[in-house]
Design a protein around this motif. Sequence first.
Motif, PDB file in Angstrom:
ATOM      1  N   ALA A 133     -72.225  91.394  25.158  1.00 39.80           N
ATOM      2  CA  ALA A 133     -71.404  91.136  23.969  1.00 39.80           C
ATOM      3  C   ALA A 133     -69.962  90.858  24.374  1.00 39.80           C
ATOM      4  O   ALA A 133     -69.337  89.912  23.880  1.00 39.80           O
ATOM      5  CB  ALA A 133     -71.474  92.329  23.017  1.00 39.80           C
ATOM      6  N   ILE A 134     -69.441  91.664  25.282  1.00 32.74           N
ATOM      7  CA  ILE A 134     -68.052  91.486  25.738  1.00 32.74           C
ATOM      8  C   ILE A 134     -67.872  90.116  26.388  1.00 32.74           C
ATOM      9  O   ILE A 134     -66.874  89.426  26.141  1.00 32.74           O
ATOM     10  CB  ILE A 134     -67.668  92.624  26.711  1.00 32.74           C
ATOM     11  CG1 ILE A 134     -67.527  93.943  25.935  1.00 32.74           C
ATOM     12  CG2 ILE A 134     -66.370  92.305  27.447  1.00 32.74           C
ATOM     13  CD1 ILE A 134     -67.463  95.174  26.811  1.00 32.74           C
ATOM     14  N   ASP A 135     -68.842  89.701  27.191  1.00 39.45           N
ATOM     15  CA  ASP A 135     -68.761  88.368  27.815  1.00 39.45           C
ATOM     16  C   ASP A 135     -68.691  87.271  26.751  1.00 39.45           C
ATOM     17  O   ASP A 135     -67.904  86.323  26.868  1.00 39.45           O
ATOM     18  CB  ASP A 135     -69.977  88.127  28.721  1.00 39.45           C
ATOM     19  CG  ASP A 135     -69.923  88.945  30.005  1.00 39.45           C
ATOM     20  OD1 ASP A 135     -68.813  89.404  30.361  1.00 39.45           O
ATOM     21  OD2 ASP A 135     -70.975  89.119  30.648  1.00 39.45           O
ATOM     22  N   ALA A 136     -69.520  87.408  25.713  1.00 39.68           N
ATOM     23  CA  ALA A 136     -69.535  86.393  24.648  1.00 39.68           C
ATOM     24  C   ALA A 136     -68.208  86.389  23.892  1.00 39.68           C
ATOM     25  O   ALA A 136     -67.656  85.320  23.584  1.00 39.68           O
ATOM     26  CB  ALA A 136     -70.702  86.649  23.691  1.00 39.68           C
ATOM     27  N   TYR A 137     -67.681  87.579  23.587  1.00 41.12           N
ATOM     28  CA  TYR A 137     -66.384  87.644  22.909  1.00 41.12           C
ATOM     29  C   TYR A 137     -65.287  87.025  23.776  1.00 41.12           C
ATOM     30  O   TYR A 137     -64.383  86.357  23.262  1.00 41.12           O
ATOM     31  CB  TYR A 137     -66.028  89.092  22.575  1.00 41.12           C
ATOM     32  CG  TYR A 137     -66.923  89.746  21.547  1.00 41.12           C
ATOM     33  CD1 TYR A 137     -67.332  89.070  20.402  1.00 41.12           C
ATOM     34  CD2 TYR A 137     -67.367  91.062  21.723  1.00 41.12           C
ATOM     35  CE1 TYR A 137     -68.157  89.676  19.469  1.00 41.12           C
ATOM     36  CE2 TYR A 137     -68.182  91.674  20.790  1.00 41.12           C
ATOM     37  CZ  TYR A 137     -68.584  90.977  19.663  1.00 41.12           C
ATOM     38  OH  TYR A 137     -69.389  91.571  18.729  1.00 41.12           O
ATOM     39  N   ASP A 138     -65.372  87.244  25.081  1.00 34.21           N
ATOM     40  CA  ASP A 138     -64.369  86.669  25.992  1.00 34.21           C
ATOM     41  C   ASP A 138     -64.383  85.144  25.936  1.00 34.21           C
ATOM     42  O   ASP A 138     -63.325  84.501  25.977  1.00 34.21           O
ATOM     43  CB  ASP A 138     -64.606  87.150  27.425  1.00 34.21           C
ATOM     44  CG  ASP A 138     -64.047  88.546  27.677  1.00 34.21           C
ATOM     45  OD1 ASP A 138     -63.161  88.966  26.905  1.00 34.21           O
ATOM     46  OD2 ASP A 138     -64.492  89.204  28.634  1.00 34.21           O
ATOM     47  N   TYR A 139     -65.583  84.556  25.860  1.00 31.26           N
ATOM     48  CA  TYR A 139     -65.664  83.095  25.743  1.00 31.26           C
ATOM     49  C   TYR A 139     -65.058  82.624  24.419  1.00 31.26           C
ATOM     50  O   TYR A 139     -64.361  81.603  24.359  1.00 31.26           O
ATOM     51  CB  TYR A 139     -67.120  82.629  25.852  1.00 31.26           C
ATOM     52  CG  TYR A 139     -67.594  82.483  27.276  1.00 31.26           C
ATOM     53  CD1 TYR A 139     -67.088  81.486  28.115  1.00 31.26           C
ATOM     54  CD2 TYR A 139     -68.551  83.341  27.804  1.00 31.26           C
ATOM     55  CE1 TYR A 139     -67.515  81.354  29.421  1.00 31.26           C
ATOM     56  CE2 TYR A 139     -68.995  83.223  29.117  1.00 31.26           C
ATOM     57  CZ  TYR A 139     -68.471  82.231  29.926  1.00 31.26           C
ATOM     58  OH  TYR A 139     -68.890  82.104  31.221  1.00 31.26           O
TER      59      TYR A 139
END
Length: 469
Positions: A223-229
């Motif tokens: 989830a954090i990776d997706a939010y970062d994108y």
Amino acid sequence: MEEEFEFGSPEEQKQSVDRYEEMIRNDDQYFFDAAAFESIIDYYALKNDPVKALQVIGFAINQHPFETIFLVKQAQIYASIQNFDEALAALEKAELLEPSEGDIYLIRGTIYSSMGWFDDAEENLKKALHSADNKEDVYYQLGNMFQVKGDFEKAVHYLKKSLQINQENQDALYELAFCYDIIGRQEESISFYKHFIDNDPYSYVAWYNLGNAYHKLGRYEEAIDAYDYAILIKENFASAYFNKGNALVNLDRYSEAIDIYKQTFEYEPPSADTYCAIGECYEKLELMDTARDYYKKAVKLDNTLADAWFGIGVTLDFEERYFESLHFYKKALEFDDENPDYWFAIADARYKLGQFEEAEKAYMKVVELNPTDIEAWLDFSSIYFEKKNHLQAIETMAEAIKCNPEIPELYYRLVAYLFADGQYNDALNTLDLALAIDPDKHDILFEYLPQLQGNQVIVDIINKYKDNT
């Protein structure tokens, strides 16, 4: 003679609006062509001034009585202010002038959906599909209509069709994520958004919704990776920062979460929810003074935010200021009196203050609201046991088991109460049940009543189960 304009720029629109307002001031009648009137109506609609927009439409219909567009816009404005009867009347007139105009059926279908007339709504929206140029809008409204109706499977179908035509429909992306969430198909949601991103890797909304789907499945790192994108594509995307903060909290990375929550302040004014979330992080870090400061900031912005009032109480409870904490727990209940966590906190504080009767009532409320709260049942029964009211403790634990028949902790506690009350046969029978569910947790029994470790009958029964596993 009226000057001819080509309308398309804000400057040209302003010229039309200024001329219209001059006409109103002079109490005069100027002629405007249909395009000019459309531009003026749109100006007031965008300013969220339906009264002036409807006034312009009145002039436009007088000057151009056979232009369907003004009746359609009139219906849209009336619908936006929930005046559905007038909106439907305007659409009826428009249909007489131009029965093939798709927007008539689109707007009528949307109105019927808002009124709960779903069959009529579906009929009109499907008519709109045959004649409307903006089919993605029709599919989107069909999706919304099925959401309101509670048929989320069909809503997903139509929202996807809308996105097939127009991938940039951000509203459809958000609504689709909501539908997937309601029907509990997060894995399918992830597959959809991944495929969507393959076709449009710069859609920050798709990355954000992908993050939310991962979040709901407890896959917080992803989830954090997706939010970062999402943040990389849209740096000022405050919601992505906030949800990233929530994911970090779920990973117990409270200091990082605080930094991320505070970044939202660079892109939007501080909100009560964000202050409350920061307060909770400081609370988890046991920095209670700082936590309390942020909870206070939250209630200053939103006096009805129950979680913030509750948070203040928690910080005081941690400092063993139980009497003070009660005030804030009760304040939280004023805004959410069905929250079992609040009642549990009150019960615990009452117990610590020696207010046992009030604690009993609060625990009773906890298990009424949340009968699966094992800790509450155990604490509730303990009050009776400590008061030597063994029968009431036994009855409470029996009720807890009735609500949670697969929880071994409850059986072991009941064994302890039965032994203490001298009901040895029932105690041994209940011990058999507890061991059958989970023999490894038998130490719970001895933790609560250490003297039972010297009871050879109990030890032999436990050893028999251990030998068979």
